[in-house]
Write a protein that holds these residues in place. Structure first.
Motif, short mmCIF file in Angstrom:
data_model
loop_
_atom_site.label_atom_id
_atom_site.label_comp_id
_atom_site.label_asym_id
_atom_site.label_seq_id
_atom_site.Cartn_x
_atom_site.Cartn_y
_atom_site.Cartn_z
N ALA A 166 1.04 -1.36 0.06
CA ALA A 166 0.28 0.12 0.11
C ALA A 166 1.03 0.96 -0.18
CB ALA A 166 -0.69 -0.31 1.33
N ALA A 167 0.90 1.72 -0.97
CA ALA A 167 1.48 3.03 -0.83
C ALA A 167 1.52 4.42 -1.32
CB ALA A 167 2.25 3.26 -2.67
N PRO A 168 1.26 5.10 -0.61
CA PRO A 168 1.15 6.91 0.11
C PRO A 168 0.52 7.33 -1.25
CG PRO A 168 2.67 7.04 0.71
CD PRO A 168 2.66 5.51 0.52
N GLU A 169 0.48 8.95 -1.28
CA GLU A 169 0.82 9.93 -2.03
C GLU A 169 2.10 10.43 -2.43
OE1 GLU A 169 0.34 14.55 -2.64
OE2 GLU A 169 -2.36 13.45 -2.61
N LEU A 170 2.33 9.83 -3.40
CA LEU A 170 3.79 9.66 -4.47
C LEU A 170 4.37 11.10 -4.96
CD1 LEU A 170 4.77 6.48 -4.46
CD2 LEU A 170 5.01 7.80 -2.59
N PRO A 171 5.45 12.17 -4.75
CA PRO A 171 5.82 13.45 -5.52
C PRO A 171 6.85 13.08 -6.83
CG PRO A 171 6.53 13.73 -3.19
CD PRO A 171 6.00 11.62 -3.56
N PHE A 172 6.30 13.29 -7.85
CA PHE A 172 7.50 13.17 -8.48
C PHE A 172 7.32 14.94 -9.58
CE2 PHE A 172 6.40 8.98 -7.95
CZ PHE A 172 7.26 8.39 -8.00
N ILE A 173 8.64 14.98 -9.95
CA ILE A 173 9.64 15.86 -10.84
C ILE A 173 9.02 15.71 -12.43
CG2 ILE A 173 10.75 17.91 -12.38
CD1 ILE A 173 8.52 18.85 -9.72
N ILE A 174 8.55 15.84 -13.28
CA ILE A 174 8.60 15.31 -14.50
C ILE A 174 9.37 16.85 -15.53
CG2 ILE A 174 7.36 15.06 -16.57
CD1 ILE A 174 7.01 13.16 -14.64
N SER A 175 10.49 16.57 -16.39
CA SER A 175 11.41 17.30 -16.56
C SER A 175 11.96 16.84 -18.17
CB SER A 175 12.93 17.12 -16.30
OG SER A 175 12.74 17.15 -14.59
N LEU A 176 11.53 17.91 -19.19
CA LEU A 176 12.47 17.51 -20.20
C LEU A 176 13.82 18.08 -20.69
CD1 LEU A 176 10.04 20.29 -22.12
CD2 LEU A 176 9.34 17.62 -21.61
N LEU A 177 14.20 16.60 -22.01
CA LEU A 177 15.81 16.79 -21.70
C LEU A 177 16.01 17.49 -22.89
CD1 LEU A 177 15.86 12.57 -20.72
CD2 LEU A 177 16.81 14.79 -19.60
N ASN A 178 17.12 18.40 -22.74
CA ASN A 178 18.08 19.09 -23.76
C ASN A 178 19.04 18.58 -23.51
OD1 ASN A 178 18.12 20.62 -26.15
ND2 ASN A 178 17.91 22.78 -24.98
N GLU A 179 20.01 17.46 -24.73
CA GLU A 179 21.61 17.32 -24.49
C GLU A 179 21.72 16.96 -23.00
OE1 GLU A 179 22.98 21.07 -26.59
OE2 GLU A 179 22.06 20.60 -28.36
N SER A 180 20.91 16.12 -22.90
CA SER A 180 21.17 15.29 -21.37
C SER A 180 21.07 16.34 -20.39
CB SER A 180 22.35 14.62 -20.99
OG SER A 180 23.30 15.31 -21.69
N ILE A 181 20.52 17.57 -20.40
CA ILE A 181 19.93 18.86 -19.51
C ILE A 181 18.39 18.66 -18.97
CG2 ILE A 181 20.57 21.19 -18.83
CD1 ILE A 181 22.40 21.49 -20.42
N ALA A 182 18.16 18.09 -17.95
CA ALA A 182 17.40 18.03 -17.56
C ALA A 182 16.55 19.38 -17.41
CB ALA A 182 16.83 16.91 -15.95
N LEU A 183 15.03 19.52 -17.88
CA LEU A 183 14.21 21.20 -17.47
C LEU A 183 13.26 20.74 -16.64
CD1 LEU A 183 15.10 22.53 -20.93
CD2 LEU A 183 16.60 23.09 -18.33
N PRO A 184 13.11 21.29 -15.66
CA PRO A 184 11.76 20.67 -14.95
C PRO A 184 10.89 21.24 -15.65
CG PRO A 184 14.08 21.02 -13.53
CD PRO A 184 14.17 21.61 -13.92
#
Length: 596
Positions: A325-343
């Protein structure tokens, strides 16, 4: 000698001797008889005292020998216990079944993950202490010794391992910390006659604190190496292990039996079992996009941001007898631009349980405030998505720092057709340029922009840039890449963006719908090389046809849109526009005599 004397002698010889008559001076007891009785009694008492002493000496000696034997026996078992290595206990004596249930109690970025693990556990002390019966090999002394050992283990019944903290290290290459695990005290029941099945194990429920490493790539590398190898190779390092007899609340003699071990390190190599929905261990682990299916995805405008909702399923490899049973879990989605993550987005999962064969996960969130520098990357993402192409993204956990997974955001299926009903109203073709050698086109470009299902956003289409091929008649269904398509005779492409206007129409069965218009004025119409004959034929149909001629239009367009609710933290109005490129379209336009 006279006769009287002779008779006296005869009588003396024949008669029993008689004691003299007592008088007043005689003693009350006779002297010689008393001494005889006293000697006999003294001898009897002396023998009894000697026997008692001998018995006492025997008993004391026997007890001393017994105590010495038991002491040596206890010492031998204690020495055996003290010389047991953690590997011996784990690999030979400790039996664990499960986990049967795992409940996530709490997750925080500061503390870690608190879980409660239910399972079954037991220790085969008979095997570890070598007190199991062996009727073929054991002699009398061995049987006595082992019998006392079994009796002692049964009297002890349980041992308790106090709370401890272990560092879990990867054994692939250089040791790398994977996680720190802290366990609560746990009782380990002992057995001396382990049956063949697992019926002797005892149910336990223990809280565990897991603090994963902040090096997320190390965790992923370990998982991939383990799966490819088919085994998980780890090393558990504990600064101090303390074990005492009895249970958690035992304060008697059992609790005084203690065993302390500093700096305990255990190497563990466990075979990875076959898991449903996954390839067999020993093969390469599949990428995340092969395990997750995005069932629905929607974006809607709000006053301050864009709301995101999604429904995804992913393969559940956990055996059916394990509850999670898992509670609410937060995540950040990032776009990748030449291996640089942009949230770009903050996402949360709704609490979920394990289901089989797949787990359904409901997600919700919103777009983060964006700097204007992210606009080109976001534009590229949207262009690829609307063109039916997947996009590289990164999913990172807010609770487990630096734990991220690179994957792909899937494209919609079927491929969406954004620009529809494309035409050029009031199109005119006329000579232009010096000497009238060139041809220009004017008119009003019209199209409907239909967003994919689930994209219910409010937007304004501010600019368009079409790149159009003009056909004599309808656009053919088949087009060969790298060659001029059959029937095409002209190419129209403005030198710059065209200002446009848009308004929202009633939504259909898909996403939001917008009517877009843009005015073109004297845009060069380039006759394609070798297609002059086709162009002349088309002009002839325009002139002599009763209702002009039908021209097909096909190409791609770029549009600049402002999405209402998309938050930008800086930049100008134009900086916040999304430039969506390579949007394919096809349509038709009828050109009459007035158009020439």
């Amino acid at each position: 000698m006279s006769g009287d004397d002779h008779s006296l002698r005869l009588d003396k010889g024949k008669q029993r001797a008689t004691a003299p008559e007592p008088d007043e001076r005689a003693p009350l007891l006779g002297g010689p008889s008393l001494r005889v009785l006293n000697d006999e009694e003294h001898t009897h008492h002396s023998r009894r005292r000697l026997w008692s002493k001998l018995c006492a000496v025997f008993v004391v000696s026997f007890l001393l020998c017994t105590v010495l034997f038991l002491s040596l026996l206890v010492y031998s078992y204690r020495a055996r216990a003290e010389h047991l290595t953690p590997e011996d206990v784990i690999n030979r004596g400790l039996y664990v079944a499960g986990p049967d249930r795992v409940d996530v109690l709490n997750i925080t970025a500061e503390e870690g993950i608190w879980v409660r693990v239910d399972g079954r556990i037991g220790v085969d002390a008979g095997l570890l202490m070598d007190v199991r019966r062996d009727e073929e090999e054991d002699g009398f002394f061995d049987e006595v010794k082992k019998g006392l050992g079994r009796w002692g283990i049964r009297r002890l019944r349980t041992v308790t391992v106090d709370s401890m903290t272990a560092e879990i290290l990867s054994q692939y290459g250089q040791p790398i910390l994977l996680a720190t695990v802290t366990t609560a005290p746990v009782e380990l029941p002992l057995t001396v006659d382990r049956p063949r099945d697992l019926s002797w194990l005892t149910n336990i429920s223990i809280p565990i604190l897991i603090q994963p490493t902040r090096n997320g790539s190390a965790l992923l590398d370990f998982a991939r190496h383990s799966w490819r190898d088919g085994f998980a190779n780890i090393r558990a390092a504990v600064n101090h292990v303390q074990v005492h007899g009895g249970g958690l609340t035992d304060n008697g003699w059992r609790s005084r039996l203690r065993l302390d071990r500093p700096n305990v390190c255990v190497n563990v190599r466990k075979k990875i079992p076959e898991l449903p929905g996954l390839p067999s261990p020993g093969e390469d682990f599949p990428p995340a996009e092969d395990l997750v299916t995005l069932k629905t995805f929607s974006v809607s405008s709000t006053n301050e941001s864009l709301r995101l909702d999604a429904l995804a399923t992913f393969v559940n490899p956990v055996p059916p007898n394990i509850h999670f049973a898992a509670p609410e879990l937060p995540f950040i989605i990032s776009l990748l631009n030449e291996s640089i993550a942009l949230p770009v987005a903050s996402i949360h999962t709704n609490p979920f349980n394990l289901t089989h064969p797949n787990i359904t996960l409901s997600l919700f969130g919103s777009v983060l405030p964006l700097p204007s520098t992210v606009t080109p990357v976001l534009s590229s993402f949207l262009s690829r998505y609307l063109s039916g192409q997947s996009n590289p993204v990164q999913i990172a956990s807010l609770l487990l720092s630096d734990l991220s997974v690179d994957t792909f955001f899937p494209a919609p299926h079927p491929k969406p057709q954004i620009l529809r009903d494309v035409t050029i109203r009031d199109m005119k073709i006329m000579p232009s340029g010096p000497g009238g050698n060139a041809i220009a086109a004017s008119g009003t470009v019209f199209a409907r922009a239909v967003l994919p299902k689930g994209m219910d956003v409010s937007l304004s289409v501010n600019r368009v840039w079409p790149d159009v091929l003009v056909y004599d008649g309808e656009v053919p269904d088949v087009r060969e890449d790298g060659e001029l398509p059959e029937g095409a005779f002209a190419h129209i492409k403005p030198e710059d963006w065209l200002l446009s206007e848009s308004h929202e129409e009633a939504p259909g069965e898909e996403g939001a719908v917008f009517a877009v218009t843009a005015r073109i004025e004297d845009v060069p119409l380039e006759v394609l090389p070798g297609r002059e004959k086709e162009f002349s034929h088309f002009v002839s149909k325009v002139i002599w046809g009763p209702s002009g001629a039908l021209a097909g239009v096909q190409g791609v367009a770029a549009v600049a849109v402002k999405v209402h609710g998309l938050p930008f933290s800086n930049g100008t109005e134009q900086d916040s526009e999304m430039e969506l490129t390579d949007l394919p379209f096809r349509g038709r336009v009828r050109i009459g005599k007035k158009g020439l």
